[in-house]
Design a protein around this motif. Structure first.
Motif, PDB file in Angstrom:
ATOM      1  N   ILE A  64       0.792  -1.237  -0.044  1.00 19.02           N
ATOM      2  CA  ILE A  64       0.027  -0.141  -0.079  1.00 19.02           C
ATOM      3  C   ILE A  64       0.806   1.316   0.050  1.00 19.02           C
ATOM      4  N   ALA A  65       0.427   2.526  -0.398  1.00 19.15           N
ATOM      5  CA  ALA A  65       1.295   3.473  -0.360  1.00 19.15           C
ATOM      6  C   ALA A  65       0.317   4.547   0.343  1.00 19.15           C
ATOM      7  N   ILE A  66       1.036   5.588   1.252  1.00 18.38           N
ATOM      8  CA  ILE A  66       0.283   6.495   1.806  1.00 18.38           C
ATOM      9  C   ILE A  66       1.435   7.895   1.304  1.00 18.38           C
ATOM     10  N   THR A  67       0.772   9.041   1.246  1.00 21.73           N
ATOM     11  CA  THR A  67       1.535   9.986   0.775  1.00 21.73           C
ATOM     12  C   THR A  67       1.333  11.048   1.734  1.00 21.73           C
ATOM     13  N   VAL A  68       2.432  11.599   2.288  1.00 18.00           N
ATOM     14  CA  VAL A  68       2.658  12.441   3.565  1.00 18.00           C
ATOM     15  C   VAL A  68       3.228  13.874   3.148  1.00 18.00           C
ATOM     16  N   ARG A  69       2.686  14.954   3.439  1.00 18.50           N
ATOM     17  CA  ARG A  69       3.322  16.270   3.454  1.00 18.50           C
ATOM     18  C   ARG A  69       3.941  16.759   4.903  1.00 18.50           C
ATOM     19  N   ALA A  70       5.215  16.861   4.930  1.00 16.62           N
ATOM     20  CA  ALA A  70       5.438  17.428   6.022  1.00 16.62           C
ATOM     21  C   ALA A  70       5.262  18.669   6.678  1.00 16.62           C
ATOM     22  N   MET A  71       4.619  18.963   7.777  1.00 13.78           N
ATOM     23  CA  MET A  71       3.979  20.147   8.412  1.00 13.78           C
ATOM     24  C   MET A  71       5.165  20.692   9.335  1.00 13.78           C
ATOM     25  N   PRO A  72       5.484  22.109   9.329  1.00 11.74           N
ATOM     26  CA  PRO A  72       6.163  22.744  10.053  1.00 11.74           C
ATOM     27  C   PRO A  72       6.058  22.307  11.643  1.00 11.74           C
ATOM     28  N   GLU A  73       4.762  22.175  12.170  1.00 12.59           N
ATOM     29  CA  GLU A  73       4.837  21.619  13.628  1.00 12.59           C
ATOM     30  C   GLU A  73       4.688  20.282  13.675  1.00 12.59           C
ATOM     31  N   GLY A  74       4.767  19.539  12.603  1.00 18.36           N
ATOM     32  CA  GLY A  74       4.427  18.132  12.652  1.00 18.36           C
ATOM     33  C   GLY A  74       5.550  17.159  12.845  1.00 18.36           C
ATOM     34  N   LEU A  75       5.857  16.740  14.120  1.00 20.39           N
ATOM     35  CA  LEU A  75       6.836  15.934  14.413  1.00 20.39           C
ATOM     36  C   LEU A  75       7.035  14.485  13.667  1.00 20.39           C
ATOM     37  N   LEU A  76       5.662  14.182  13.649  1.00 22.00           N
ATOM     38  CA  LEU A  76       5.959  12.535  12.769  1.00 22.00           C
ATOM     39  C   LEU A  76       5.873  12.974  11.479  1.00 22.00           C
ATOM     40  N   SER A  77       5.122  13.963  10.751  1.00 25.68           N
ATOM     41  CA  SER A  77       5.088  14.079   9.376  1.00 25.68           C
ATOM     42  C   SER A  77       6.306  14.398   8.596  1.00 25.68           C
ATOM     43  N   SER A  78       7.194  15.086   9.421  1.00 24.04           N
ATOM     44  CA  SER A  78       8.577  15.575   9.314  1.00 24.04           C
ATOM     45  C   SER A  78       9.368  14.595   9.366  1.00 24.04           C
ATOM     46  N   HIS A  79       9.216  13.464  10.212  1.00 25.62           N
ATOM     47  CA  HIS A  79       9.996  12.136  10.364  1.00 25.62           C
ATOM     48  C   HIS A  79       9.711  11.303   9.143  1.00 25.62           C
ATOM     49  N   LEU A  80       8.512  11.077   8.798  1.00 22.11           N
ATOM     50  CA  LEU A  80       8.001  10.186   7.763  1.00 22.11           C
ATOM     51  C   LEU A  80       8.825  10.427   6.553  1.00 22.11           C
ATOM     52  N   VAL A  81       8.774  12.052   6.292  1.00 26.26           N
ATOM     53  CA  VAL A  81       9.108  12.455   4.804  1.00 26.26           C
ATOM     54  C   VAL A  81      10.800  12.571   4.853  1.00 26.26           C
ATOM     55  N   ASN A  82      11.355  12.998   5.926  1.00 27.17           N
ATOM     56  CA  ASN A  82      12.713  13.114   5.748  1.00 27.17           C
ATOM     57  C   ASN A  82      13.541  12.211   6.532  1.00 27.17           C
ATOM     58  N   GLY A  83      13.041  11.336   7.644  1.00 28.01           N
ATOM     59  CA  GLY A  83      13.872  10.656   8.570  1.00 28.01           C
ATOM     60  C   GLY A  83      13.754   9.127   8.348  1.00 28.01           C
ATOM     61  N   LEU A  84      12.807   8.731   7.541  1.00 24.84           N
ATOM     62  CA  LEU A  84      12.313   7.382   7.507  1.00 24.84           C
ATOM     63  C   LEU A  84      13.207   6.641   6.705  1.00 24.84           C
ATOM     64  N   GLU A  85      13.717   5.377   7.171  1.00 26.04           N
ATOM     65  CA  GLU A  85      14.571   4.613   6.104  1.00 26.04           C
ATOM     66  C   GLU A  85      13.979   3.494   5.443  1.00 26.04           C
ATOM     67  N   PRO A  86      14.056   3.079   4.366  1.00 22.23           N
ATOM     68  CA  PRO A  86      13.649   1.793   3.895  1.00 22.23           C
ATOM     69  C   PRO A  86      13.948   0.648   4.777  1.00 22.23           C
ATOM     70  N   GLY A  87      13.069  -0.377   5.194  1.00 24.15           N
ATOM     71  CA  GLY A  87      13.367  -1.283   5.843  1.00 24.15           C
ATOM     72  C   GLY A  87      12.502  -1.186   7.593  1.00 24.15           C
ATOM     73  N   THR A  88      12.421  -0.069   7.773  1.00 21.32           N
ATOM     74  CA  THR A  88      11.850   0.516   9.006  1.00 21.32           C
ATOM     75  C   THR A  88      10.508  -0.561   9.256  1.00 21.32           C
ATOM     76  N   ILE A  89      10.333  -0.794  10.278  1.00 23.74           N
ATOM     77  CA  ILE A  89       9.124  -1.582  10.946  1.00 23.74           C
ATOM     78  C   ILE A  89       8.113  -0.750  11.370  1.00 23.74           C
ATOM     79  N   VAL A  90       6.854  -0.556  10.808  1.00 24.17           N
ATOM     80  CA  VAL A  90       6.034   0.505  11.461  1.00 24.17           C
ATOM     81  C   VAL A  90       4.697  -0.290  11.986  1.00 24.17           C
ATOM     82  N   ARG A  91       3.957   0.353  12.828  1.00 24.82           N
ATOM     83  CA  ARG A  91       2.902  -0.337  13.116  1.00 24.82           C
ATOM     84  C   ARG A  91       1.534   0.581  12.376  1.00 24.82           C
TER      85      ARG A  91
END
Length: 361
Positions: A102-129
């Motif tokens: 499946i695919a989700i598309t995320v926009r990094a928000m200035p105040e969004g800790l998680l959205s910024s991490h998903l866009v800029n800090g998440l590496e392939p292979g990461t396990i998510v819930r």
């Protein structure tokens, strides 16, 4: 002649052998996706869409069913700074019963800790819930003959799943899409939308760049819906985007007596509704109490009282905040539903007190 042994029978037999642990405790050591205790997924790819948006391609593990409807959203939980953070995002990929991703598309928000991490800090292979798909912002099957989509910013993501599905099924009806974005460069899926528009005679895309052209004034005769789509009153409309835009669209349709033709999807959780009546919440094990009004959630009340309240998404998705209601009544601020059964499980992040109550923590 050998018979195939159902995997569930193997799991049940394994459970007797591995007690008090569960087979999942061992299988997840081999492959983290082999767990039915919780839905998991593995990030396969992170595909940049714009400077501040990316598509995450996820391979779900056991327990996932590829039968979501185009336009629905999923919950995703990622560990950030030692704590799982949860948010919900629309599935931007078309459903495929034989699919593996499946695919989700995320926009990094200035105040969004998680959205910024998903866009800029998440590496392939990461396990998510993952949380199972939900939401009513979907197309009927078959779709109506004439559709209007009004989207702004990342509101394009659920609509993209719908357009991809219609394209894949070769069932694209008469569709008008109005897409507002600050600049052409920040338009997510802009190249794919151009290809879809070229491939389907019935698809018309209107692009509005709000930094230079201003916002869509829905009621303006020269720059509003009458100009963009003169027959909007005869179309079923799906709108997704920033709150002020959706408020204006909803008011316009209500004034025209056409609210039954409008389907809205908001990306922020709206609490408050009818609210509760407020009261005194006693946190049984800690011995702490809080006097609260009807708009304060049980989670917020506990935090204000200094109780170590569990939480995850803070928006009713992940159920991390669930605690036992020992006595009293609480009301779900999303829909007004009340919970009053002794020892009932309640989500503290979306419930408020209706009179005095006791929570087991």
């Amino acid at each position: 002649m050998s018979a195939t042994i159902p995997w569930e029978r193997v799991r049940r037999a394994g459970a007797r052998l591995t007690t008090p642990l569960h087979p999942d405790d061992y299988l997840s050591l081999i492959n983290p996706l082999w767990s039915q205790r919780e839905l998991r997924g593995r990030i396969e790819k992170v595909v940049p869409e714009t400077e501040d948006a990316a598509t995450l391609v996820i391979r779900p593990g056991w327990g996932w069913r590829f039968d979501h409807r185009p336009g629905q959203y999923v919950g995703i939980g990622v560990q950030v700074e030692g704590r799982f953070q949860w948010r919900s995002y629309s599935v931007s990929s078309a459903p495929r019963r034989s699919g593996r991703h499946i695919a989700i598309t995320v926009r990094a928000m200035p105040e969004g800790l998680l959205s910024s991490h998903l866009v800029n800090g998440l590496e392939p292979g990461t396990i998510v819930r993952l949380a199972k798909p939900e939401g009513d912002f979907v197309l009927p099957d078959p779709p109506p003959p004439r559709l209007l989509f009004l989207v702004g910013g990342s509101g394009i993501t659920p609509v993209m799943a719908m357009l991809r599905t219609l394209d894949r099924r070769h069932t694209m009806p008469d569709v008008v899409l109005h897409y507002s974005s600050p600049t052409p460069e920040r338009m997510i899926f802009r190249d794919e939308l151009a290809r879809l528009e070229e491939a389907h005679e019935g698809l018309v895309v209107h692009r509005l760049h709000t930094d230079t052209d201003g916002i869509l004034e829905v009621g303006d005769r020269e720059r509003g819906l009458d100009a963009v789509c003169p027959d909007w009153r005869e179309r079923e409309t799906w709108a997704c985007g920033p709150g002020p835009m959706l408020d204006a669209v909803a008011a316009h349709y209500e004034a025209a007596g056409l609210e039954e033709r409008l389907h809205l999807e908001r990306f922020t959780l709206e609490l408050g509704g009818d609210g509760g009546e407020g009261g005194r919440i006693r946190f049984q094990n800690s011995g702490k109490e809080a006097e609260v009004d009807g708009a304060t959630t049980v989670l917020e009340a506990g935090e204000q009282a200094g109780v170590g309240m569990p939480y995850g998404c803070r928006m009713g998705i992940c159920h991390t905040c669930t605690l036992t209601l020992v006595s009293g009544t609480v009301r779900d601020l999303r829909n007004g539903e009340e919970y009053a059964q002794p020892n009932e499980q309640v989500q503290t992040c979306v419930t408020a007190a209706v009179g005095d109550c006791v929570i087991d923590i």
